[in-house]
Design an enzyme around this catalytic site. Sequence first.
Site, mmCIF file in Angstrom:
data_model
loop_
_atom_site.group_PDB
_atom_site.id
_atom_site.type_symbol
_atom_site.label_atom_id
_atom_site.label_comp_id
_atom_site.label_asym_id
_atom_site.label_seq_id
_atom_site.Cartn_x
_atom_site.Cartn_y
_atom_site.Cartn_z
ATOM 1 N N GLU A 1 6.876 31.444 -59.563
ATOM 2 C CA GLU A 1 6.201 32.005 -58.393
ATOM 3 C C GLU A 1 6.478 31.215 -57.129
ATOM 4 O OE1 GLU A 1 4.800 30.680 -60.987
ATOM 5 O OE2 GLU A 1 2.879 29.694 -60.609
ATOM 6 N N ASP B 1 41.158 31.316 -37.491
ATOM 7 C CA ASP B 1 42.224 31.641 -36.556
ATOM 8 C C ASP B 1 42.831 30.316 -36.096
ATOM 9 O OD1 ASP B 1 40.435 30.651 -34.715
ATOM 10 O OD2 ASP B 1 40.669 32.290 -33.306
ATOM 11 N N ASP C 1 36.813 33.208 -32.670
ATOM 12 C CA ASP C 1 36.038 33.261 -31.437
ATOM 13 C C ASP C 1 36.429 34.406 -30.513
ATOM 14 O OD1 ASP C 1 38.517 32.434 -30.714
ATOM 15 O OD2 ASP C 1 37.867 30.746 -29.486
ATOM 16 N N ASP D 1 38.310 38.953 -33.497
ATOM 17 C CA ASP D 1 37.771 38.343 -34.705
ATOM 18 C C ASP D 1 36.479 38.998 -35.174
ATOM 19 O OD1 ASP D 1 39.789 36.331 -34.872
ATOM 20 O OD2 ASP D 1 38.809 35.289 -33.207
ATOM 21 N N ASN E 1 7.688 25.131 -73.198
ATOM 22 C CA ASN E 1 6.247 25.042 -73.423
ATOM 23 C C ASN E 1 5.631 26.406 -73.663
ATOM 24 O OD1 ASN E 1 5.845 22.350 -73.347
ATOM 25 N ND2 ASN E 1 5.556 22.275 -71.132
ATOM 26 N N ASN F 1 -0.492 25.340 -65.081
ATOM 27 C CA ASN F 1 0.480 25.945 -64.186
ATOM 28 C C ASN F 1 0.258 25.500 -62.742
ATOM 29 O OD1 ASN F 1 2.610 27.917 -63.743
ATOM 30 N ND2 ASN F 1 1.039 28.997 -62.579
ATOM 31 N N ASP G 1 2.857 23.466 -60.475
ATOM 32 C CA ASP G 1 3.313 23.940 -59.157
ATOM 33 C C ASP G 1 3.182 22.848 -58.096
ATOM 34 O OD1 ASP G 1 3.976 26.359 -60.121
ATOM 35 O OD2 ASP G 1 2.360 27.496 -59.151
HETATM 36 N N1 ATP Z 1 46.878 38.020 -22.185
HETATM 37 C C1 ATP Z 1 47.933 38.343 -22.936
HETATM 38 N N2 ATP Z 1 49.030 38.907 -22.358
HETATM 39 C C2 ATP Z 1 50.064 39.248 -23.111
HETATM 40 N N3 ATP Z 1 50.137 39.080 -24.429
HETATM 41 C C3 ATP Z 1 49.114 38.520 -25.068
HETATM 42 C C4 ATP Z 1 47.941 38.125 -24.349
HETATM 43 N N4 ATP Z 1 47.067 37.622 -25.234
HETATM 44 C C5 ATP Z 1 47.648 37.691 -26.433
HETATM 45 N N5 ATP Z 1 48.884 38.240 -26.351
HETATM 46 C C6 ATP Z 1 49.800 38.498 -27.457
HETATM 47 O O1 ATP Z 1 49.056 38.940 -28.587
HETATM 48 C C7 ATP Z 1 49.235 38.062 -29.681
HETATM 49 C C8 ATP Z 1 47.969 37.928 -30.463
HETATM 50 O O2 ATP Z 1 46.965 37.375 -29.664
HETATM 51 P P1 ATP Z 1 46.271 36.005 -30.058
HETATM 52 O O3 ATP Z 1 47.317 34.957 -30.275
HETATM 53 O O4 ATP Z 1 45.198 35.744 -29.109
HETATM 54 O O5 ATP Z 1 45.689 36.438 -31.452
HETATM 55 P P2 ATP Z 1 44.738 35.590 -32.384
HETATM 56 O O6 ATP Z 1 44.759 36.235 -33.712
HETATM 57 O O7 ATP Z 1 43.436 35.407 -31.734
HETATM 58 O O8 ATP Z 1 45.522 34.214 -32.477
HETATM 59 P P3 ATP Z 1 44.915 32.801 -32.712
HETATM 60 O O9 ATP Z 1 44.840 32.632 -34.182
HETATM 61 O O10 ATP Z 1 45.953 31.918 -32.107
HETATM 62 O O11 ATP Z 1 43.599 32.722 -32.028
HETATM 63 C C9 ATP Z 1 49.678 36.747 -29.061
HETATM 64 O O12 ATP Z 1 50.444 36.005 -29.949
HETATM 65 C C10 ATP Z 1 50.492 37.228 -27.881
HETATM 66 O O13 ATP Z 1 51.819 37.540 -28.282
HETATM 67 MG MG MG Z 2 42.019 33.912 -31.229
#
Ligand code: ATP
Ligand code: MG
Length: 849
Positions: A293, A335, A597, A601, A665, A690, A694
């Site tokens: 509980e 990432d 971030d 993502d 027990n 009990n 507890d």
């Molecule tokens: N502002 C931008 N202008 C032009 N191309 C861009 C821009 N931002 C990102 N890219 C293109 O898009 C791709 C993917 O974007 P980004 O690298 O931000 O992805 P991500 O998955 O967030 O990568 P990371 O793991 O490095 O954070 C980049 O490698 C780049 O080629």
């Molecule tokens: Mg990124």
Amino acid sequence: MKHRNLTEHREEPPAWCGTREALLSRLACSSEGLPGAEATERLARYGPNTPEQRARRPAWMEFLRRFANPLVLVLLVASGVSFLTHELTSSAIIAGIVLMSVTLDFVQERRADSAAERLRSSVALKATVLRDGAEREVPARELVPGDVVLLSAGSLVPADARLLEARDLFVNQTLLTGEPYPVEKQPGEAPAGTEPSEARNAVFMGTSIISGTARALVFATGARTTVGDIAHALAEPVPSTTFERDTRHFGLMLMRLTVLLVLFVLLVAVQAHRPLLESFLFAVALAVGLTPELLPMVLSVTLSRGAMRMAARQVIVKRLSAVHDLGSMDVLCTDKTGTLTEARIRLERHEDAAGRESEQVLRWAWLNSHFESGLRSPMDEAILAHTEVEAGGWKKVDEVPFDFERRRVSVLLENEGRRVLVVKGAPEDVLACCTRYELDGVPHALDAEARKRVLARFEALGAEGFRVLAVAWREESPDMQVAHLGDETELVFAGFASFLDPPKESARPALQALIRSGVKVKVVTGDNERVALHVCRQLGLEVEGVLTGAEVGTLDDPALQIRAARTTLFARVSPGQKSRVIRALRRRGHVVGYLGDGINDAPSLHAADVGISVDSAVDVAREAADLLLLRHDLAVLYDGVLEGRRSFGNVMKYIRMGTSSNFGNMLSMAGASVLLPFLPMRPIQILLNNLLYDVSELAIPLDEVDPEQLERPTRWDLRFVRLFMAVLGTLSSLFDAATFGVLLLFFHAEAALFQTGWFMESLTTQVLVIFIIRTRRNPLRSRPSRWLVASSLGAALVANVLPFTPLGAWFGFEPPPPALLGALAVLVVGYLLSAELLKRWFFRRYAAG
Ligand SMILES: Nc1ncnc2c1ncn2[C@@H]1O[C@H](COP(=O)(O)OP(=O)(O)OP(=O)(O)O)[C@@H](O)[C@H]1O
Ligand SMILES: [Mg+2]
């Protein structure tokens, strides 16, 4: 300010239809925002801007709700029955026990909740509003109808609002329509009868801004928003985590055992024509003894304590149960930028198609970054920070914003009647749209030969660790007003911009620590595999396998599950593919964490068991995450993992206690009730037993955990718990049998003495065994917390002194002779020693738990 009753707005046309002036007067406000005092008053009237209007229930209701629990109800019935049959003492004690355990649970959980709530609100979503004519950051939950909010790329739309102004505004409204592509929005007037999902002049709570900026007038907050309505209608249950599911299975297992035992005892009683009432009470007491509980209390206290300790180490917990999920995590996907690298990117080179330094390439790249209105990527910042470039009379006409599927961004620019579309993005994607290249102002055809040369240069740069963007352009007709996706064809390739993003020094030891403690680290990035591989190598992360987005696209789910488990690096993956990878790993039985971030993502943060983001991340990512790191640092995360394992370790102590000695027990109690002519313990004595048990366990959530228990991810292992229960439960029953033997054969005990002797033995063994079960070490080598020592010794002391006091007689005890005390002491010591030996053997044999 005078206003009409705004709550009637439902009968009026939707806020996106009709003129903007009509809406302003309906909301009794201006396009310059509300005065602060008016906003405060409206907040009191409309309530907070939270999706569900589920205000916290009043305390007394929460308290009463706890009585609607089967166990509590059974106990109350038992108390009532005792009262009716004039067993007043029993009745009072049962009622007292119920009240105590409910109160304890209630107080502890409420304290844990409010502590967690304080943490959550420290990282709550903020919105920028105009109040008293000035821009102000306020918590999004304080928005009211009539507020004017400012939105920009990366913001989550905090309430339903109508656009007053917008520039290149693209919104992701997947939440509303299921449609994954961004929708362009502009101020204006929608025709009558327009559905929310069709309204191009309004933005809705929970959708997110992909690019552009806007000023918008809030017309609905909280449960009155469109999403609030949907949420209300669906009342979607939150999907349970691995930990919650396992806990439920454990509860079910115990419940089945309890029902079996109780039925067995009742059946025997009926067979032997025992007094029914007493047998019923006895069975109830047994059920109470078996039920864990305190588990809800132990869970909420360990979780909130874990959350507090994490907060001290700069990890803020948004969803409490994520503490345990973090402890169980065995795969961490992350990432690259900012986590593995510094995110302090520098532009190193800007070169033309022949690999020579070129000012023109820099100028195009600069203009593109300067005018694009999406969320600036660190590469944009690097270009803009590189040198001061003159805009040189260029003005922006339009834009095709960046998205993670296309991986490029285009701006349409104008200079003295000339219009040019400037494109920059991932080289693979941009080059695919190019048909010519330019050298010293002269265009050439980008034939197979030239393309090969350019791609080879791109690869060479990548292998040296450069992140590369391609820059391209195209002359447009001077009257072109709007740029479309379809315009990104037949481009002229200008050259490459190359960046260096140095690996983070602190990431190396943190990665090693995570890997050593049983967490596999996988990198999931939108960048290309050469750059990502370079970073992994620099950080000493061993790369087992590489999968690119293109390859992921060709795999079906079962194939992806197998490949994903063996892959360390996922490169050039789109946001959708990121989350597919996460789901595939989860389906393989891993507990997966995701750290990221960006806007891209967010889907993965949702898909993971534990979504982890950083305080500086975009709103969409912060909202999707379960945990927020106050520093973008893997070392901070590693500390959090250890805290998660620590609180899990204490939960497991409680589980092991309940399922071993206590279980043994209760089992002997049921057995003895068959063999003896009287009850082995009176119902009331079982309940007292009990209760003391507890109390002794109250301090478990505060206990220390041995460092070696933090070395591996911690997970529920039901098989292990069952084995432990069988082994230590049996041992406890053996010693109970020995106690019975001693009582009956040597002391010829009648009911009262028998019950007293057994009460003392059973409680003492049951309570003291915590010092053995709480650690895998020799108990003398592992320090328990002071509170645990106090609560356990205190409970044991009360049990052993009580029979000698007048109060003891009340419970039906009689003072045992000194010889019996000696015999009991021998039994207790014998039990503890054998439990220790058995535990060592057990942990050597079965390494889990
Ligand atoms: N502002 C931008 N202008 C032009 N191309 C861009 C821009 N931002 C990102 N890219 C293109 O898009 C791709 C993917 O974007 P980004 O690298 O931000 O992805 P991500 O998955 O967030 O990568 P990371 O793991 O490095 O954070 C980049 O490698 C780049 O080629
Ligand atoms: Mg990124």
